[in-house]
Write an enzyme that holds these catalytic residues in place. Structure first.
Site, short mmCIF file in Angstrom:
data_model
loop_
_atom_site.label_atom_id
_atom_site.label_comp_id
_atom_site.label_asym_id
_atom_site.label_seq_id
_atom_site.Cartn_x
_atom_site.Cartn_y
_atom_site.Cartn_z
N THR A 169 23.21 51.25 32.71
CA THR A 169 24.75 51.35 32.45
C THR A 169 25.05 50.74 31.30
O THR A 169 23.58 50.25 30.76
CB THR A 169 26.24 50.73 33.73
OG1 THR A 169 24.98 49.35 33.87
CG2 THR A 169 25.84 51.49 35.38
N LYS A 200 45.75 38.15 34.01
CA LYS A 200 46.58 37.39 35.27
C LYS A 200 47.71 36.58 33.80
O LYS A 200 47.59 35.38 34.59
CB LYS A 200 46.08 36.81 36.30
CG LYS A 200 45.02 37.83 36.47
CD LYS A 200 44.21 37.21 37.27
CE LYS A 200 42.89 38.30 37.74
NZ LYS A 200 41.37 38.27 36.60
N TRP A 216 50.66 40.56 38.00
CA TRP A 216 49.13 41.42 36.85
C TRP A 216 50.16 42.16 36.26
O TRP A 216 51.28 42.37 36.37
CB TRP A 216 48.65 42.30 37.81
CG TRP A 216 47.34 41.81 38.53
CD1 TRP A 216 46.91 40.55 38.49
CD2 TRP A 216 46.38 42.77 39.64
NE1 TRP A 216 45.88 39.98 39.39
CE2 TRP A 216 45.06 41.54 39.93
CE3 TRP A 216 46.56 43.44 40.03
CZ2 TRP A 216 44.44 41.54 41.32
CZ3 TRP A 216 45.55 43.89 40.83
CH2 TRP A 216 43.94 42.87 40.83
#
Ligand code: AMP
Length: 551
Positions: free
Chosen positions: A187, A444, A449
């Site tokens: 990754t 946040k 959100w």
């Protein structure tokens, strides 16, 4: 009762043998910058894969599950390695040539790569790092490049063409267990060490079938696919394997990834399909607007890797290049969802909305949403939670290195074995995923959100904005607030109040979500696979390096 069916292993070898026989005349065309592209049929490439396997075995001593790495662009030789290495039972490890030097060394050592096949043009990347890649015994150079930089290290250097020349064009491929490792990919590791995902023969085979389904890319041997997504980025989204299954012709850009050569490739070689991340297509769009070309052959463009902005989809659609949006990750091989609209929405006002979602899950990918307290959330198109997936081409663990227990414990996997994607979003009752953020990118503000992705997409729809990235920055009153970073069109003035009004009026973003902090940059920092690198933006903001205007 056991079934009465044959238990034939699903292997990359099978794809190779099938492709070179049944689709013998399909082609791999590699762009060379000037002059004629390099053209090779599947039959020829398959024969050269056999020759490469002989060379790796007889000359370089590759045995068992030895790792053979590639540091290569997308080209025919890279495809040959894609098949030769797994089919002989070894493990192909594609290296991301854009990773920082330290990470490349770390990854090669962690995977214990024994051989590296490198494009001649990438010797300058490999040579300075090679002395520290102590596991590497052999370097095989493909194509022209100054090889003197590789002299004097512990590794023996070979020429790809000389190495395979004169060797038998068939190979007695071993019988393999389909669960065996075939290929690995780390990754991109924006936080912490990169993590190794190891694909099995079975997972690659099944994933190839999914890529080829009409609901996914749905291509045939009448198609040519311009594969821009790098072969080191999740196996070029599985396309090279899928092509050998159905005979799709491959058009490989090699190192010519800039907008002008891509436009020329499309005009001259007339691909019907292309696949890449949004940033590549933003560049191509600007190029086509500045210097129009005949791109009429290109009727389907797969976009994934990051969210496809609506403005990009509409601009491509308008040029006849119909966008198909898809979501996935290294851990999911990568095909996770594809945004084909459902039959009832085709031709209606709902169609574009469906196409802009990340897409719907194929049967091979099970999905669930988990809320902040671990609760399962409904597929109601409203409840946002972390996406978890499982299926036969989804990773269930990371590779821990040769010297350790092979499977690395990691909190990316739930106790019952699902992959926690780190992506936050909703799923509609009919199974369409809409991502609102990365778990770590969500803003946040005052306990609510704010989706950075929604703000970015809305900003990129403004005619003066080329790119926009929104990150959370600390705020005394609200905890966090959005910082909007925009790249403006040449000559456009930085009128933040107007951009803010545009968000409110045109994009209908709620007032409390509108950014008050704004900055203009020349380019949004990108990761090694071309995604917005928000970590860099957050760091630059914290270090006071950005010129921020507060409205
Ligand atoms: P990688 O493993 O480098 O391919 O990165 C995978 C991540 O890219 C996913 O977890 C998502 O956060 C992001 N990603 C991939 N495709 C999309 C998409 N279509 N829309 C939004 N984010 C995406």
């Amino acid at each position: 009762m056991l079934s009465t069916m044959q238990d034939v292993p699903l292997t990359v070898t099978r794809l190779l043998e099938h492709g070179m026989r049944v689709h013998a005349r399909s082609r791999i065309t590699t762009w060379t910058g000037e002059g004629e592209p390099r053209r090779r049929t599947f039959a020829e490439a398959g024969a050269r894969s056999a020759q490469l396997a002989h060379a790796l075995h007889d000359e370089l001593g590759v045995r068992g599950d030895d790792r053979v790495a590639t540091l290569m662009f997308n080209n025919a030789e890279h495809v040959e390695a894609y098949f030769a290495v797994p089919a002989m039972g070894a493990v192909l490890h594609t290296l991301n040539l854009r990773l920082p030097a330290e990470q490349l060394v770390w990854i090669v050592q962690h995977a214990s790569d024994r051989v590296v096949i490198v494009d001649g043009s990438l010797i300058p990347v490999l040579a300075p790092l090679l002395p520290r890649m102590t596991s590497v015994k052999h370097v095989v150079v493909s194509g022209p490049g100054d090889r003197s930089a590789l002299d004097g290290t512990h590794a023996r250097v070979h020429d790809y063409e000389e190495l395979i020349a004169g060797r038998p064009a068939t190979y007695d491929w071993p019988e393999l267990d389909e669960r065996q490792a075939a290929a690995m990919c780390y990754t991109s590791g924006t936080t912490g060490d990169p993590k190794g995902v190891v694909y099995s023969h079975r997972s690659i085979y099944l994933h190839s079938m999914q890529v080829n389904m009409a609901e996914s890319m749905g291509l045939t041997d009448r198609d040519t696919s311009l594969i821009v997504v790098p072969q080191f980025h999740v196996n070029a989204w599985g396309l090279p394997h899928a092509t050998f299954m159905t005979g799709i012709n491959m058009l490989m850009p090699d190192r010519f990834l800039q907008p002008a050569p891509l436009a020329e490739m499309i005009e001259r070689e007339r691909p019907t399909h292309a696949a890449a991340v949004p940033t590549i297509w933003q560049g191509l769009l600007a190029e086509l607007n500045a210097r129009p070309r005949d791109v009429s052959s290109l009727v389907q463009v797969t976009i994934g890797g990051s969210a496809c902005p609506r403005s990009l989809m509409e601009a491509f659609d308008a040029k006849g290049m119909r966008v198909c949006h898809a979501w996935g990750m290294t851990e999911t091989s990568p095909l996770g969802t594809v945004a084909r609209p459902p039959a009832h929405a085709v031709g209606t006002d709902e169609e574009l909305g469906y196409r802009l979602t990340q897409g719907r899950f194929p049967a091979g990918v099970e999905a669930r949403l988990t809320g902040p307290d671990g609760e399962r959330l409904p597929w109601d198109g409203k409840s946002a939670g972390e996406l978890e997936v499982r299926g036969p081409w989804i990773a269930g663990a990371y590779y821990n290195g040769a010297d350790a227990e092979p499977l690395r414990p990691d909190d990316k996997f739930s106790p019952d074995g699902w992959l926690k994607t780190g992506d936050v979003g909703t799923i509609s009752p009919d199974g369409y995923l809409t991502l609102t953020d990365r778990a770590k990118d969500v803003i946040k503000s005052g306990g609510e959100w704010i989706s950075s992705v929604a703000l970015e997409n809305a900003l990129m729809a403004h005619p003066d904005v080329v790119e926009a990235a929104v990150v959370a920055v600390p705020d005394e009153r609200w905890g966090e607030r959005p910082l909007a970073t925009v790249v403006l069109k040449d000559g456009a003035a930085a009128d933040f109040a107007a951009l803010r009004a545009f968000l409110a009026e045109e994009a209908r973003i709620a007032k409390w979500q509108l950014p008050e902090r704004w900055t203009v940059v020349d380019a949004v920092p990108k990761t090694s696979v071309g995604k917005f690198d928000k970590k860099v933006l957050r760091r630059q903001y914290a270090a006071g390096e950005l010129d921020v205007t507060r409205l």
